[in-house]
Write a protein that holds these residues in place. Structure first.
Motif, PDB file in Angstrom:
ATOM      1  N   GLY A   1       0.572  -1.362  -0.482  1.00  0.00           N
ATOM      2  CA  GLY A   1       0.474   0.448   0.345  1.00  0.00           C
ATOM      3  C   GLY A   1       0.962   1.300  -0.189  1.00  0.00           C
ATOM      4  O   GLY A   1       1.709   1.553   0.799  1.00  0.00           O
ATOM      5  N   LEU A   2       1.104   1.563  -1.370  1.00  0.00           N
ATOM      6  CA  LEU A   2       2.346   2.801  -1.327  1.00  0.00           C
ATOM      7  C   LEU A   2       1.638   4.391  -2.048  1.00  0.00           C
ATOM      8  O   LEU A   2       0.907   3.780  -2.703  1.00  0.00           O
ATOM      9  CB  LEU A   2       3.350   2.682  -2.396  1.00  0.00           C
ATOM     10  CG  LEU A   2       4.378   1.157  -1.929  1.00  0.00           C
ATOM     11  CD1 LEU A   2       5.012   0.910  -2.458  1.00  0.00           C
ATOM     12  CD2 LEU A   2       4.635   1.802  -0.120  1.00  0.00           C
ATOM     13  N   PRO A   3       1.812   4.929  -2.137  1.00  0.00           N
ATOM     14  CA  PRO A   3       0.890   6.253  -2.621  1.00  0.00           C
ATOM     15  C   PRO A   3       1.684   5.960  -3.757  1.00  0.00           C
ATOM     16  O   PRO A   3       2.905   6.152  -4.215  1.00  0.00           O
ATOM     17  CB  PRO A   3       1.627   7.673  -1.560  1.00  0.00           C
ATOM     18  CG  PRO A   3       3.145   7.236  -1.361  1.00  0.00           C
ATOM     19  CD  PRO A   3       2.676   5.085  -1.094  1.00  0.00           C
ATOM     20  N   GLY A   4       0.870   6.597  -4.946  1.00  0.00           N
ATOM     21  CA  GLY A   4       1.533   6.573  -6.052  1.00  0.00           C
ATOM     22  C   GLY A   4       1.403   4.725  -6.644  1.00  0.00           C
ATOM     23  O   GLY A   4       0.531   4.843  -6.093  1.00  0.00           O
ATOM     24  N   MET A   5       2.332   4.636  -7.301  1.00  0.00           N
ATOM     25  CA  MET A   5       2.507   3.897  -7.653  1.00  0.00           C
ATOM     26  C   MET A   5       2.653   2.255  -6.891  1.00  0.00           C
ATOM     27  O   MET A   5       3.340   2.766  -5.160  1.00  0.00           O
ATOM     28  CB  MET A   5       4.501   3.630  -8.482  1.00  0.00           C
ATOM     29  CG  MET A   5       4.346   1.972  -9.091  1.00  0.00           C
ATOM     30  SD  MET A   5       6.221   1.130 -10.069  1.00  0.00           S
ATOM     31  CE  MET A   5       5.910   3.208 -11.165  1.00  0.00           C
ATOM     32  N   ASN A   6       1.692   1.426  -6.457  1.00  0.00           N
ATOM     33  CA  ASN A   6       1.532   0.270  -5.557  1.00  0.00           C
ATOM     34  C   ASN A   6       3.025  -0.523  -5.573  1.00  0.00           C
ATOM     35  O   ASN A   6       3.952  -0.753  -6.949  1.00  0.00           O
ATOM     36  CB  ASN A   6       0.263  -0.101  -5.735  1.00  0.00           C
ATOM     37  CG  ASN A   6       0.061  -0.959  -6.730  1.00  0.00           C
ATOM     38  OD1 ASN A   6       1.058  -1.655  -7.440  1.00  0.00           O
ATOM     39  ND2 ASN A   6      -0.886  -1.055  -7.651  1.00  0.00           N
ATOM     40  N   GLY A   7       2.776  -1.583  -4.652  1.00  0.00           N
ATOM     41  CA  GLY A   7       4.336  -2.263  -4.567  1.00  0.00           C
ATOM     42  C   GLY A   7       3.881  -3.754  -5.926  1.00  0.00           C
ATOM     43  O   GLY A   7       5.116  -3.898  -5.996  1.00  0.00           O
ATOM     44  N   ILE A   8       3.116  -3.575  -5.565  1.00  0.00           N
ATOM     45  CA  ILE A   8       2.700  -4.591  -7.170  1.00  0.00           C
ATOM     46  C   ILE A   8       3.368  -4.558  -8.764  1.00  0.00           C
ATOM     47  O   ILE A   8       4.336  -4.841  -9.395  1.00  0.00           O
ATOM     48  CB  ILE A   8       1.665  -5.670  -7.143  1.00  0.00           C
ATOM     49  CG1 ILE A   8       0.835  -5.850  -6.330  1.00  0.00           C
ATOM     50  CG2 ILE A   8       1.038  -6.360  -8.916  1.00  0.00           C
ATOM     51  CD1 ILE A   8      -0.799  -6.599  -6.176  1.00  0.00           C
ATOM     52  N   GLU A   9       2.687  -2.655  -9.371  1.00  0.00           N
ATOM     53  CA  GLU A   9       3.266  -2.848 -10.056  1.00  0.00           C
ATOM     54  C   GLU A   9       5.216  -2.051  -9.559  1.00  0.00           C
ATOM     55  O   GLU A   9       5.591  -2.948 -10.751  1.00  0.00           O
ATOM     56  CB  GLU A   9       2.900  -1.221 -10.343  1.00  0.00           C
ATOM     57  CG  GLU A   9       2.986  -1.222 -11.369  1.00  0.00           C
ATOM     58  CD  GLU A   9       2.243  -1.919 -12.775  1.00  0.00           C
ATOM     59  OE1 GLU A   9       2.960  -2.425 -13.915  1.00  0.00           O
ATOM     60  OE2 GLU A   9       1.719  -2.850 -12.727  1.00  0.00           O
ATOM     61  N   GLY A  10       5.068  -1.688  -8.607  1.00  0.00           N
ATOM     62  CA  GLY A  10       6.596  -1.331  -8.474  1.00  0.00           C
ATOM     63  C   GLY A  10       7.544  -2.569  -8.694  1.00  0.00           C
ATOM     64  O   GLY A  10       8.622  -3.147  -8.787  1.00  0.00           O
ATOM     65  N   THR A  11       6.669  -4.195  -8.236  1.00  0.00           N
ATOM     66  CA  THR A  11       7.927  -5.817  -8.358  1.00  0.00           C
ATOM     67  C   THR A  11       7.854  -5.556  -9.229  1.00  0.00           C
ATOM     68  O   THR A  11       9.094  -5.876 -10.031  1.00  0.00           O
ATOM     69  CB  THR A  11       7.009  -6.491  -7.067  1.00  0.00           C
ATOM     70  OG1 THR A  11       6.578  -5.940  -5.808  1.00  0.00           O
ATOM     71  CG2 THR A  11       7.275  -7.468  -7.643  1.00  0.00           C
TER      72      THR A  11
END
Lengths: 220, 220
Positions: free
Chosen positions: A67-77
């Motif tokens: 649960g991150l602001p902006g890009m979420n962790g899944i997309e980030g991964t």
DNA sequence: CGTGAAATACCGCAAATACGGTATTGAATC
DNA sequence: GATTCAATACCGTATTTGCGGTATTTCACG
């Protein structure tokens, strides 16, 4: 190996991506002093970590919040794994819902921990992932297992007879009735009748539907 | 609770099924004294454990080896779960091959550990499974993950165009060309051409084959 | 011993399919 | 500006399919 810090020559680089400043500090200081781990990068946003990947050597492991602001962790991964496939991503989050787990693992995460996990589990997980393992919290693993058995399906071979399954197999393999007949050394008419019965049992009216049901419900 | 042993009132019953007498003794004595666990049944064969299930109260957890004489651990797990669905089975073995893992989990195992795991991991696993978790060794979890992503597939949507995927979807749903045409508001002939192209790309000649490829390779 | 279900076999026909063509348009790429 | 490619559309035809029948043998189960 031209590294002066002999006792740290194998130190693995770890980054943390976590928006909660307090938890970020807690976790990175917790791991900072662990032998064999070198953690001095902690980001509050995925975007920052990705930018850092352009300019600095990629870390061995990233601990990633979801649960991150902006890009979420899944997309980030997903992005991290595109840029640096060798970097392993461990999800560290409070989310326990199936969809998040599923998506994260599909995005290329190598582990999935809960923030409620005791610190030593997190430390152990780091070690495991560096050894090539996929540390997964037991509660999460339980859900994975459920998804797993669901994916492999409610095997219900009893719906169809042995013979019907053989014929359905032929259809899945893309054979015509005639070819199935030859393969099973049966008459064309026999295959015809069986297919009729299979369709009735599966409640479909086309080959496509029958094959789809066969594969989705694991009837073979 | 009419139990005189107050400090053991929550003690969970554990059985061990393991053919190697030495390892059996080691593991059961290791777990015998752990607080909250009561382990005084250890079997060398699945059949013996199953027989015991008929006459004695079912245990909370069974530690099950896979390579057993007579009935193997996978079949044994299945049987145990039939007789006593509440009993959780943890596989404890040396086998690391995908098929064994897959089969065991499908048979209803709640955990999968390796005999090479340190004793404290086994003890932790016991606790986790009693809390409803599914303790899975990180090395095993890695393989599970690989199977998982394989099941969800090497998504290769680029092979087919968007339109072709829509039409393939229709075939999977068991629609005729005419029905697909109506659904997508296209001419029958257009569908016909597309299907022709789809078959060429997938190298199949029948609906069944196309649908099977679509589902197996996750082309949708 | 009967009864039913599974597997087998056959017929006929309307409908659907597979596949060989050809051709236009628009968007993307080079 | 040329070219490639996706998407669209149409034609003809041999083949296959879906499905309505009927019928025999075999084998398990009550």
């Amino acid at each position: 190996m031209p590294n002066a810090r002999a006792h740290l020559e194998e130190a693995k680089e770890l980054w943390v991506v976590e928006d909660d400043a307090l938890y970020r500090k807690t976790i990175s200081s917790l791991l900072h002093d662990v032998e064999g781990i070198h953690c001095d990068h902690a980001f509050g946003r995925c975007e920052d970590a990705l930018r850092a990947l352009d300019t600095e050597p990629a870390p061995d492991v990233i601990l990633m919040d979801l649960g991150l602001p902006g890009m979420n962790g899944i997309e980030g991964t997903r992005k991290v794994r595109e840029i640096s496939p060798a970097t392993r991503v461990i999800i560290l989050t409070i989310h326990e819902d199936n969809e998040k787990i599923f998506d994260a693992l599909c995005a290329g995460a190598s582990g999935y921990l809960l923030k409620s996990s005791p610190p030593d589990e997190i430390e152990r997980a780091m070690m495991e992932v560096l050894k090539g393992g996929a540390p997964i919290n037991a509660q999460i693993a339980r859900k994975m297992l459920a998804m797993f058995t669901h994916l492999t399906g409610p095997r219900n071979p009893s719906l169809l007879t042995q013979r019907e399954r053989e014929i359905l197999k032929g259809m899945v393999d893309g054979l015509t009735k005639k070819q199935i007949a030859e393969q099973l050394i049966l008459s064309y008419h026999t295959i015809d009748t069986h297919i009729k019965n299979i369709y009735a049992k599966l409640q479909v009216h086309t080959r496509g539907g029958a094959v789809a049901k066969a594969l989705n419900d694991h009837l073979l």
